[in-house]
Design a protein around this motif. Structure first.
Motif, PDB file in Angstrom:
ATOM      1  N   GLU A 126      25.407  53.876  69.190  1.00 49.60           N
ATOM      2  CA  GLU A 126      25.775  55.284  69.067  1.00 49.60           C
ATOM      3  C   GLU A 126      27.277  55.480  68.941  1.00 49.60           C
ATOM      4  O   GLU A 126      27.731  56.483  68.389  1.00 49.60           O
ATOM      5  CB  GLU A 126      25.215  56.087  70.244  1.00 49.60           C
ATOM      6  CG  GLU A 126      23.717  56.303  70.135  1.00 49.60           C
ATOM      7  CD  GLU A 126      23.071  56.829  71.400  1.00 49.60           C
ATOM      8  OE1 GLU A 126      23.767  56.986  72.434  1.00 49.60           O
ATOM      9  OE2 GLU A 126      21.855  57.075  71.365  1.00 49.60           O
ATOM     10  N   ASP A 129      27.771  55.784  65.343  1.00 50.05           N
ATOM     11  CA  ASP A 129      26.901  56.763  64.685  1.00 50.05           C
ATOM     12  C   ASP A 129      27.476  58.162  64.904  1.00 50.05           C
ATOM     13  O   ASP A 129      27.022  58.907  65.768  1.00 50.05           O
ATOM     14  CB  ASP A 129      25.482  56.645  65.256  1.00 50.05           C
ATOM     15  CG  ASP A 129      24.480  57.547  64.566  1.00 50.05           C
ATOM     16  OD1 ASP A 129      24.851  58.200  63.564  1.00 50.05           O
ATOM     17  OD2 ASP A 129      23.329  57.599  65.024  1.00 50.05           O
ATOM     18  N   ASN A 131      27.279  60.918  63.250  1.00 52.32           N
ATOM     19  CA  ASN A 131      26.411  62.066  62.966  1.00 52.32           C
ATOM     20  C   ASN A 131      25.122  62.050  63.772  1.00 52.32           C
ATOM     21  O   ASN A 131      24.243  62.879  63.543  1.00 52.32           O
ATOM     22  CB  ASN A 131      26.085  62.124  61.473  1.00 52.32           C
ATOM     23  CG  ASN A 131      27.332  62.275  60.630  1.00 52.32           C
ATOM     24  OD1 ASN A 131      28.264  62.981  61.013  1.00 52.32           O
ATOM     25  ND2 ASN A 131      27.362  61.595  59.500  1.00 52.32           N
ATOM     26  N   ASP A 132      24.973  61.113  64.686  1.00 57.17           N
ATOM     27  CA  ASP A 132      23.786  60.980  65.533  1.00 57.17           C
ATOM     28  C   ASP A 132      22.504  60.969  64.693  1.00 57.17           C
ATOM     29  O   ASP A 132      21.559  61.706  64.954  1.00 57.17           O
ATOM     30  CB  ASP A 132      23.749  62.102  66.578  1.00 57.17           C
ATOM     31  CG  ASP A 132      22.720  61.823  67.678  1.00 57.17           C
ATOM     32  OD1 ASP A 132      22.485  60.637  67.988  1.00 57.17           O
ATOM     33  OD2 ASP A 132      22.133  62.785  68.203  1.00 57.17           O
ATOM     34  N   GLU A 133      22.485  60.086  63.690  1.00 57.17           N
ATOM     35  CA  GLU A 133      21.349  59.989  62.783  1.00 57.17           C
ATOM     36  C   GLU A 133      20.433  58.799  63.101  1.00 57.17           C
ATOM     37  O   GLU A 133      19.400  58.634  62.479  1.00 57.17           O
ATOM     38  CB  GLU A 133      21.838  59.856  61.335  1.00 57.17           C
ATOM     39  CG  GLU A 133      22.611  61.062  60.848  1.00 57.17           C
ATOM     40  CD  GLU A 133      23.212  60.857  59.477  1.00 57.17           C
ATOM     41  OE1 GLU A 133      23.332  61.853  58.755  1.00 57.17           O
ATOM     42  OE2 GLU A 133      23.572  59.706  59.141  1.00 57.17           O
ATOM     43  N   GLY A 134      20.860  57.944  64.001  1.00 60.22           N
ATOM     44  CA  GLY A 134      20.051  56.775  64.323  1.00 60.22           C
ATOM     45  C   GLY A 134      20.305  55.607  63.393  1.00 60.22           C
ATOM     46  O   GLY A 134      19.558  54.638  63.391  1.00 60.22           O
ATOM     47  N   LYS A 135      21.368  55.705  62.611  1.00 53.12           N
ATOM     48  CA  LYS A 135      21.707  54.611  61.696  1.00 53.12           C
ATOM     49  C   LYS A 135      23.222  54.533  61.539  1.00 53.12           C
ATOM     50  O   LYS A 135      23.929  55.510  61.765  1.00 53.12           O
ATOM     51  CB  LYS A 135      21.026  54.799  60.346  1.00 53.12           C
ATOM     52  CG  LYS A 135      21.298  56.111  59.678  1.00 53.12           C
ATOM     53  CD  LYS A 135      20.431  56.284  58.440  1.00 53.12           C
ATOM     54  CE  LYS A 135      20.756  57.594  57.735  1.00 53.12           C
ATOM     55  NZ  LYS A 135      19.953  57.789  56.538  1.00 53.12           N
ATOM     56  N   LYS A 137      26.519  52.528  59.101  1.00 57.49           N
ATOM     57  CA  LYS A 137      26.846  51.824  57.860  1.00 57.49           C
ATOM     58  C   LYS A 137      26.882  50.323  58.112  1.00 57.49           C
ATOM     59  O   LYS A 137      27.511  49.854  59.049  1.00 57.49           O
ATOM     60  CB  LYS A 137      28.203  52.270  57.328  1.00 57.49           C
ATOM     61  CG  LYS A 137      28.177  53.470  56.440  1.00 57.49           C
ATOM     62  CD  LYS A 137      29.516  53.556  55.716  1.00 57.49           C
ATOM     63  CE  LYS A 137      29.453  54.349  54.456  1.00 57.49           C
ATOM     64  NZ  LYS A 137      28.460  54.043  53.515  1.00 57.49           N
ATOM     65  N   TYR A 171      22.571  51.527  55.099  1.00 57.79           N
ATOM     66  CA  TYR A 171      22.589  51.914  56.508  1.00 57.79           C
ATOM     67  C   TYR A 171      21.581  51.075  57.295  1.00 57.79           C
ATOM     68  O   TYR A 171      20.484  50.807  56.812  1.00 57.79           O
ATOM     69  CB  TYR A 171      22.235  53.398  56.689  1.00 57.79           C
ATOM     70  CG  TYR A 171      23.349  54.327  56.301  1.00 57.79           C
ATOM     71  CD1 TYR A 171      24.299  54.730  57.236  1.00 57.79           C
ATOM     72  CD2 TYR A 171      23.456  54.809  54.994  1.00 57.79           C
ATOM     73  CE1 TYR A 171      25.324  55.581  56.884  1.00 57.79           C
ATOM     74  CE2 TYR A 171      24.477  55.661  54.637  1.00 57.79           C
ATOM     75  CZ  TYR A 171      25.409  56.047  55.584  1.00 57.79           C
ATOM     76  OH  TYR A 171      26.435  56.881  55.231  1.00 57.79           O
ATOM     77  N   ASN A 173      19.166  51.037  60.473  1.00 56.33           N
ATOM     78  CA  ASN A 173      18.469  51.955  61.369  1.00 56.33           C
ATOM     79  C   ASN A 173      18.326  51.281  62.737  1.00 56.33           C
ATOM     80  O   ASN A 173      17.340  50.597  63.016  1.00 56.33           O
ATOM     81  CB  ASN A 173      17.103  52.330  60.795  1.00 56.33           C
ATOM     82  CG  ASN A 173      16.421  53.410  61.595  1.00 56.33           C
ATOM     83  OD1 ASN A 173      16.577  53.503  62.813  1.00 56.33           O
ATOM     84  ND2 ASN A 173      15.660  54.243  60.909  1.00 56.33           N
ATOM     85  N   ARG A 175      17.895  52.589  65.757  1.00 54.46           N
ATOM     86  CA  ARG A 175      16.882  53.099  66.685  1.00 54.46           C
ATOM     87  C   ARG A 175      15.534  52.411  66.466  1.00 54.46           C
ATOM     88  O   ARG A 175      14.867  52.045  67.423  1.00 54.46           O
ATOM     89  CB  ARG A 175      16.747  54.620  66.551  1.00 54.46           C
ATOM     90  CG  ARG A 175      17.926  55.355  67.160  1.00 54.46           C
ATOM     91  CD  ARG A 175      17.727  56.846  67.203  1.00 54.46           C
ATOM     92  NE  ARG A 175      18.934  57.493  67.704  1.00 54.46           N
ATOM     93  CZ  ARG A 175      19.363  58.677  67.309  1.00 54.46           C
ATOM     94  NH1 ARG A 175      18.694  59.369  66.411  1.00 54.46           N
ATOM     95  NH2 ARG A 175      20.460  59.185  67.812  1.00 54.46           N
TER      96      ARG A 175
END
Length: 197
Positions: A126, A129, A131-135, A137, A171, A173, A175
């Motif tokens: 995190e 991350d 933008n808190d998107e779960g992924k 770069k 990206y 992922n 999560r």
């Protein structure tokens, strides 16, 4: 995995005999098998930094000295709690003069095993991350994995990033990766040990 807990090391409630005390000083502790040699070396270095007088025991004088060098004035309660802490939550014997390296290593092992590995992994990812998107770069992740902390080599990083958790936009992922990792660890912990021949 990392969230495994192990019970008290305190043993029976009756005081140990002189023979038991003597034997426990001579026999190596099983705690050394919990860590890799490099990790034990790092703990030794940390212990020796706190053991200011180099006598093999962290005492009140050692703690006062290290806190003083950090500009901290510890309270009496803090000093007592540090000096009275023992593996398995035992209370220190009034005749004990401090914490030796085996005790220190055991306490570190207890604290490390109490960590929630899944939550720690998520929190680490995190950080990247925004933008808190779960992924995150892949290129940024590659940079950090190869340059910071326990550095990974390019082959290890490639195996991680070329798997099913990387999308076409580049990206990773994390999560989903952590969820699968947790399931694999839980399955591994539930497997019965292989039969001995």
């Amino acid at each position: 995995m990392m969230n495994t807990r192990y019970g008290s090391l305190s043993g029976s409630l009756s005081p140990p005999s002189k023979l038991t005390k003597s034997r426990s000083r001579r026999e190596p502790s099983g705690v050394f098998t919990l860590f890799q040699p490099a990790q034990i070396q790092q703990f030794k270095e940390a212990f020796s930094l706190v053991d200011q007088d180099g006598d093999g025991m962290v005492t009140e004088a050692d703690l006062k000295s290290i806190f003083s060098s950090l500009g901290i004035t510890p309270s009496r309660h803090m000093m007592d709690s540090l000096l009275n802490a023992r593996p398995g939550g035992e209370i220190a014997d009034p005749h004990d003069k401090g914490v030796n390296f085996t005790m220190f290593l055991t306490m570190m092992g207890e604290h490390l095993l109490e960590l929630d590995g899944e939550q720690d992994l998520l929190e680490a990812f995190e950080c990247f991350d925004e933008n808190d998107e779960g992924k995150v770069k892949c290129e940024e992740l590659r940079k950090w994995l190869s340059e910071v902390g326990d550095r990974m080599d390019n082959q290890e990083i490639d195996r991680l990033l070329k798997g099913p958790f990387t999308d076409r936009q580049g990206y990773f992922n994390y999560r989903e990766w952590v969820k699968v990792l947790r399931v694999n660890v839980e399955e591994e912990e539930q497997k019965p040990p292989p039969a001995k021949r």
